[in-house]
Design a protein around this motif. Structure first.
Motif, PDB file in Angstrom:
ATOM      1  N   LEU A  60       4.102  -0.375  -7.921  1.00 35.73           N
ATOM      2  CA  LEU A  60       3.498  -1.509  -7.537  1.00 35.73           C
ATOM      3  C   LEU A  60       4.218  -2.454  -6.715  1.00 35.73           C
ATOM      4  O   LEU A  60       3.950  -3.033  -5.819  1.00 35.73           O
ATOM      5  N   PRO A  61       5.279  -2.914  -7.408  1.00 36.17           N
ATOM      6  CA  PRO A  61       6.560  -3.880  -6.544  1.00 36.17           C
ATOM      7  C   PRO A  61       6.809  -3.391  -5.293  1.00 36.17           C
ATOM      8  O   PRO A  61       6.937  -4.054  -4.220  1.00 36.17           O
ATOM      9  N   VAL A  62       6.885  -1.855  -5.330  1.00 36.41           N
ATOM     10  CA  VAL A  62       7.557  -1.243  -3.984  1.00 36.41           C
ATOM     11  C   VAL A  62       6.320  -1.440  -3.095  1.00 36.41           C
ATOM     12  O   VAL A  62       6.540  -1.882  -1.790  1.00 36.41           O
ATOM     13  N   ALA A  63       5.076  -1.023  -3.463  1.00 36.79           N
ATOM     14  CA  ALA A  63       3.978  -1.060  -2.656  1.00 36.79           C
ATOM     15  C   ALA A  63       3.646  -2.507  -1.978  1.00 36.79           C
ATOM     16  O   ALA A  63       3.480  -2.469  -0.666  1.00 36.79           O
ATOM     17  N   LEU A  64       3.877  -3.554  -2.735  1.00 39.14           N
ATOM     18  CA  LEU A  64       3.790  -4.811  -2.354  1.00 39.14           C
ATOM     19  C   LEU A  64       4.684  -5.407  -1.369  1.00 39.14           C
ATOM     20  O   LEU A  64       4.399  -5.860  -0.382  1.00 39.14           O
ATOM     21  N   ILE A  65       5.969  -4.938  -1.797  1.00 35.60           N
ATOM     22  CA  ILE A  65       7.076  -5.265  -0.796  1.00 35.60           C
ATOM     23  C   ILE A  65       6.866  -4.552   0.688  1.00 35.60           C
ATOM     24  O   ILE A  65       7.036  -5.000   1.633  1.00 35.60           O
ATOM     25  N   SER A  66       6.610  -3.464   0.620  1.00 36.90           N
ATOM     26  CA  SER A  66       6.662  -2.520   1.782  1.00 36.90           C
ATOM     27  C   SER A  66       5.253  -3.053   2.726  1.00 36.90           C
ATOM     28  O   SER A  66       5.255  -2.912   3.793  1.00 36.90           O
ATOM     29  N   ARG A  68       3.821  -5.965   2.789  1.00 35.24           N
ATOM     30  CA  ARG A  68       4.264  -7.305   3.363  1.00 35.24           C
ATOM     31  C   ARG A  68       5.337  -7.015   4.673  1.00 35.24           C
ATOM     32  O   ARG A  68       5.284  -7.619   5.689  1.00 35.24           O
ATOM     33  N   ALA A  69       6.395  -6.294   4.271  1.00 35.09           N
ATOM     34  CA  ALA A  69       7.423  -5.936   5.086  1.00 35.09           C
ATOM     35  C   ALA A  69       6.645  -5.469   6.286  1.00 35.09           C
ATOM     36  O   ALA A  69       6.821  -5.781   7.601  1.00 35.09           O
ATOM     37  N   TYR A  70       5.717  -4.314   6.211  1.00 37.66           N
ATOM     38  CA  TYR A  70       5.024  -3.860   7.504  1.00 37.66           C
ATOM     39  C   TYR A  70       4.560  -4.803   8.121  1.00 37.66           C
ATOM     40  O   TYR A  70       4.477  -4.788   9.613  1.00 37.66           O
ATOM     41  N   ILE A  86       7.060 -15.901   5.299  1.00 33.79           N
ATOM     42  CA  ILE A  86       7.268 -14.461   5.101  1.00 33.79           C
ATOM     43  C   ILE A  86       6.836 -14.022   3.637  1.00 33.79           C
ATOM     44  O   ILE A  86       6.275 -13.090   3.589  1.00 33.79           O
ATOM     45  N   ILE A  87       7.228 -15.046   2.406  1.00 32.81           N
ATOM     46  CA  ILE A  87       6.601 -14.449   1.403  1.00 32.81           C
ATOM     47  C   ILE A  87       5.485 -15.059   0.666  1.00 32.81           C
ATOM     48  O   ILE A  87       4.954 -14.878  -0.451  1.00 32.81           O
ATOM     49  N   ILE A  94      -0.905  -8.546   4.148  1.00 34.29           N
ATOM     50  CA  ILE A  94      -0.109  -7.544   3.885  1.00 34.29           C
ATOM     51  C   ILE A  94      -1.231  -6.306   4.341  1.00 34.29           C
ATOM     52  O   ILE A  94      -2.248  -6.303   4.673  1.00 34.29           O
ATOM     53  N   ALA A  95      -0.250  -5.201   4.565  1.00 34.90           N
ATOM     54  CA  ALA A  95      -0.864  -4.134   5.342  1.00 34.90           C
ATOM     55  C   ALA A  95      -1.057  -2.877   4.557  1.00 34.90           C
ATOM     56  O   ALA A  95       0.090  -2.548   3.960  1.00 34.90           O
ATOM     57  N   ILE A  96      -2.284  -2.169   4.425  1.00 33.43           N
ATOM     58  CA  ILE A  96      -2.682  -1.342   3.478  1.00 33.43           C
ATOM     59  C   ILE A  96      -1.661  -0.266   3.724  1.00 33.43           C
ATOM     60  O   ILE A  96      -0.963   0.778   2.939  1.00 33.43           O
ATOM     61  N   TYR A  97      -1.469   0.043   5.135  1.00 36.94           N
ATOM     62  CA  TYR A  97      -0.572   1.150   5.426  1.00 36.94           C
ATOM     63  C   TYR A  97       0.837   1.273   5.039  1.00 36.94           C
ATOM     64  O   TYR A  97       1.334   2.118   4.580  1.00 36.94           O
ATOM     65  N   GLY A  98       1.156  -0.078   5.157  1.00 37.51           N
ATOM     66  CA  GLY A  98       2.667  -0.313   4.465  1.00 37.51           C
ATOM     67  C   GLY A  98       2.837   0.016   3.136  1.00 37.51           C
ATOM     68  O   GLY A  98       3.675   0.592   2.597  1.00 37.51           O
ATOM     69  N   SER A  99       1.741  -0.479   2.346  1.00 38.56           N
ATOM     70  CA  SER A  99       1.705  -0.255   0.741  1.00 38.56           C
ATOM     71  C   SER A  99       1.715   1.145   0.548  1.00 38.56           C
ATOM     72  O   SER A  99       2.405   1.650  -0.507  1.00 38.56           O
ATOM     73  N   LEU A 100       0.804   1.989   1.239  1.00 38.24           N
ATOM     74  CA  LEU A 100       0.750   3.399   0.950  1.00 38.24           C
ATOM     75  C   LEU A 100       1.963   4.282   1.160  1.00 38.24           C
ATOM     76  O   LEU A 100       2.301   5.135   0.599  1.00 38.24           O
TER      77      LEU A 100
END
Length: 280
Positions: A60-66, A68-70, A86-87, A94-100
């Motif tokens: 979950l935290p990795v998906a959220l960070i990625s 947002r970063a995407y 940014i935060i 947030i981008a779903i592909y980034g979270s995936l």
């Protein structure tokens, strides 16, 4: 954030100086439902529920960070001028592909460390992730984002959708295509189909439920993305999500074919986890 006359309030609750956004409530609800369903299916496939909970706590935290970063990477000209935003994920973005991508990496390394078949875990996760995406699009609805091109009130009325959706689609002085709704319906339909067929005997090898999710989602996302006006772009020409959708769609079909052709001894999805029998 757009809050126009007649639009729904994106704030669900205020606790003193703190605001609870509907966006977060909806996303959190989708995650909880997906977790419950994944644990239930994991038990049937002989995956220890504690392993699923632990994996989700990492993912979950990795998906959220990625995610947002995407989004920030492809909108960098704006965020370079507004670094304080940014935060600000509570306003969307947030981008779903980034979270995936982020969650997929966690699943891979976690399963390797725990001796759980990676493809099997992805099979368990695929349908419920698709469901969560369908629910999560309503967070975009509350924020008045992920919308499409300008359309007419008559067009929206002809869709026979509830009036509150039509009201919320009045954005920047014009009615918009409810692309969030199109994708939500597409995702939930895919969820129902995968849930209906994945228990059919000798239908799916391990990995093919997940690949079905990838193929289904990327196919629909390609066309829906083409209707949106807020897409992440490469330059001013190429929509990032459409490019990635094509890659995933074609790649999913090719990978399915190669795995069936070259590895005919791959276990069936219904065989479950033969490496780590279910613990009581």
């Amino acid at each position: 954030m757009r809050l126009l006359l007649g639009a729904l309030n994106p704030i669900a609750l205020k606790l003193g100086p703190f605001e609870v956004h509907w966006y977060g409530v909806i996303i959190a609800s989708a995650v909880v439902i997906a977790t419950i369903l994944a644990v239930r299916e994991g038990k049937r496939r002989r995956i220890n529920p504690d392993d699923i909970y632990d994996m989700i706590l990492w993912a979950l935290p990795v998906a959220l960070i990625s995610a947002r970063a995407y989004y920030v990477i492809f909108e960098w000209p704006y965020y370079a001028q507004h670094p304080d935003q940014i935060i600000a994920i509570w306003d969307g973005g947030i981008a779903i592909y980034g979270s995936l991508i982020g969650a997929g990496l966690v699943v891979y390394f976690f399963c390797r460390a725990k001796w759980i078949p990676v493809w099997l875990m992805l099979d368990v996760a695929g349908p419920v992730v698709l469901m969560a995406q369908g629910i999560g699009r309503w967070g975009n609805f509350m924020n008045q984002e992920a919308f499409g091109r300008i359309t007419s009130l008559q067009f929206l009325q002809n869709l026979h959708i509830p009036h509150f959706i039509i009201q919320q689609m009045f954005i920047d002085g014009a009615y918009r295509q409810p692309t969030f709704l199109y994708e939500s319906i597409w995702d939930l339909l895919g969820f129902v189909l995968l849930m209906s067929f994945r228990h059919r005997h000798h239908l799916f090898k391990q990995g093919e439920v997940f690949l079905s999710y990838v193929i289904w989602y990327s196919f629909g996302r390609f066309f829906i993305e083409g209707m949106r006006t807020d897409s992440l772009m490469i330059g001013n020409i190429l929509r990032v999500s459409q490019l990635l959708s094509v890659i995933l769609f074609v790649g999913g079909i090719i990978l399915w074919y190669i795995r069936r052709k070259r590895n005919q001894t791959n276990p069936w999805y219904l065989d479950g986890n033969e490496l780590n029998p279910r613990k009581s």
